[in-house]
Enzyme design. Sequence first.
Site, mmCIF file in Angstrom:
data_model
loop_
_atom_site.group_PDB
_atom_site.id
_atom_site.type_symbol
_atom_site.label_atom_id
_atom_site.label_comp_id
_atom_site.label_asym_id
_atom_site.label_seq_id
_atom_site.Cartn_x
_atom_site.Cartn_y
_atom_site.Cartn_z
ATOM 1 N N ASP A 11 -10.080 -22.295 12.090
ATOM 2 C CA ASP A 11 -9.429 -22.353 13.400
ATOM 3 C C ASP A 11 -7.986 -21.872 13.276
ATOM 4 O O ASP A 11 -7.048 -22.682 13.209
ATOM 5 C CB ASP A 11 -9.506 -23.779 13.959
ATOM 6 C CG ASP A 11 -10.933 -24.146 14.345
ATOM 7 O OD1 ASP A 11 -11.675 -23.269 14.825
ATOM 8 O OD2 ASP A 11 -11.325 -25.313 14.146
ATOM 9 N N LYS A 33 -16.736 -20.647 9.331
ATOM 10 C CA LYS A 33 -17.005 -20.496 10.772
ATOM 11 C C LYS A 33 -15.837 -19.756 11.427
ATOM 12 O O LYS A 33 -14.680 -20.181 11.305
ATOM 13 C CB LYS A 33 -17.175 -21.869 11.428
ATOM 14 C CG LYS A 33 -17.421 -21.778 12.937
ATOM 15 C CD LYS A 33 -17.817 -23.124 13.518
ATOM 16 C CE LYS A 33 -16.656 -23.966 13.969
ATOM 17 N NZ LYS A 33 -15.948 -23.448 15.163
ATOM 18 N N ASP A 60 -19.214 -18.230 15.729
ATOM 19 C CA ASP A 60 -19.333 -19.282 16.751
ATOM 20 C C ASP A 60 -18.755 -18.783 18.073
ATOM 21 O O ASP A 60 -17.654 -19.172 18.456
ATOM 22 C CB ASP A 60 -18.591 -20.528 16.232
ATOM 23 C CG ASP A 60 -18.590 -21.688 17.212
ATOM 24 O OD1 ASP A 60 -19.450 -21.730 18.111
ATOM 25 O OD2 ASP A 60 -17.708 -22.566 17.064
ATOM 26 N N ASP A 65 -24.868 -15.835 29.052
ATOM 27 C CA ASP A 65 -24.821 -14.773 30.056
ATOM 28 C C ASP A 65 -26.250 -14.528 30.520
ATOM 29 O O ASP A 65 -27.163 -15.280 30.148
ATOM 30 C CB ASP A 65 -24.198 -13.513 29.414
ATOM 31 C CG ASP A 65 -23.437 -12.667 30.430
ATOM 32 O OD1 ASP A 65 -24.021 -12.368 31.491
ATOM 33 O OD2 ASP A 65 -22.273 -12.305 30.162
ATOM 34 N N THR A 119 -19.496 -31.518 23.475
ATOM 35 C CA THR A 119 -19.170 -32.943 23.336
ATOM 36 C C THR A 119 -17.951 -33.326 24.177
ATOM 37 O O THR A 119 -17.649 -34.503 24.333
ATOM 38 C CB THR A 119 -18.929 -33.321 21.861
ATOM 39 O OG1 THR A 119 -18.103 -32.331 21.280
ATOM 40 C CG2 THR A 119 -20.223 -33.434 21.102
HETATM 41 O O1 C5P Z 1 -10.815 -29.739 12.276
HETATM 42 P P1 C5P Z 1 -12.173 -30.277 12.679
HETATM 43 O O2 C5P Z 1 -13.016 -30.711 11.498
HETATM 44 O O3 C5P Z 1 -12.077 -31.324 13.749
HETATM 45 O O4 C5P Z 1 -12.887 -28.995 13.314
HETATM 46 C C1 C5P Z 1 -14.168 -29.062 13.849
HETATM 47 C C2 C5P Z 1 -14.628 -27.712 14.308
HETATM 48 O O5 C5P Z 1 -15.880 -27.877 14.976
HETATM 49 C C3 C5P Z 1 -13.710 -26.993 15.292
HETATM 50 O O6 C5P Z 1 -13.859 -25.584 15.092
HETATM 51 C C4 C5P Z 1 -14.263 -27.390 16.631
HETATM 52 O O7 C5P Z 1 -13.999 -26.454 17.628
HETATM 53 C C5 C5P Z 1 -15.762 -27.444 16.323
HETATM 54 N N1 C5P Z 1 -16.541 -28.303 17.218
HETATM 55 C C6 C5P Z 1 -16.288 -29.655 17.399
HETATM 56 N N2 C5P Z 1 -17.052 -30.388 18.268
HETATM 57 C C7 C5P Z 1 -18.051 -29.803 18.942
HETATM 58 C C8 C5P Z 1 -18.325 -28.451 18.772
HETATM 59 C C9 C5P Z 1 -17.536 -27.719 17.897
HETATM 60 O O8 C5P Z 1 -15.402 -30.205 16.770
HETATM 61 N N3 C5P Z 1 -18.796 -30.525 19.729
#
Ligand code: C5P
Length: 233
Positions: A11, A33, A60, A65, A119
């Site tokens: 990220d 990712k 990701d 669409d 989520t």
């Molecule tokens: O830093 P962290 O471990 O919280 O990052 C989790 C990753 O998973 C981020 O890229 C976030 O956008 C993604 N993600 C999430 N919850 C979701 C879907 C994707 O945390 N429900």
Amino acid sequence: MSDPKIIVALDYPGAVPALALAHRLSPELCRLKVGKELFTATGPSLLEQLMKRGFEIFLDLKFHDIPNTTAQACKAAASLGVWMVNVHALGGRKMLEAAQLAVSNCAKPPKLIAVTLLTSMNQEDISDLGINATPEQMVLRLAAMAKESGLDGVVCSAMETEILRKQLGNKFCLVTPGIRPPAASLDDQSRVMTPEAALRAGSSYLVIGRPITKAADPLQALIDINMGIRGIA
Ligand code: C5P
């Protein structure tokens, strides 16, 4: 070839920090990712550079669409050589089937998974959309639809893993974010699970960002997490 269970979420806003982090990790120990922010900033050239270093990539981009456009986007992602790509299950059955068909016709098909319900969406948000269901009902329904459409799996919260594993069988791929090693900072996540608990509950792959990317020694953090799940995965 090893099958690392950890997918490190890159990220970052651009290629420089993403490559710097990748340089400190090992493709034997994780996959990476790349999401909307990073891919929009860098385009496919970053993916090429990461793959040149031996990393497999989960792209990701959560395509959503009309069926034809989603199918073509999945095909384009497959042609980049990524390991995994995803779509939104809320795009509906026809879109899921078109995406699956497009991917399965590729020379090297990536795993195709679906996001069920973000989520970030709670009961109020779902009702606001005019949908008369609980978040759990929606997740189960959309995950079953993804499976029936031939997809390889879904992204799901670790809290949903156990029930989805029971309902959808052993082969369906469950990719779970919201993972925190014991004693790690929660950051902005609220309902988290440890890597060990998530795998025991049935997760196939764990998406982990900040506990690795913000660690003083990211490689050591990755090694420690892998040690903690040895024998479970
Ligand atoms: O830093 P962290 O471990 O919280 O990052 C989790 C990753 O998973 C981020 O890229 C976030 O956008 C993604 N993600 C999430 N919850 C979701 C879907 C994707 O945390 N429900």
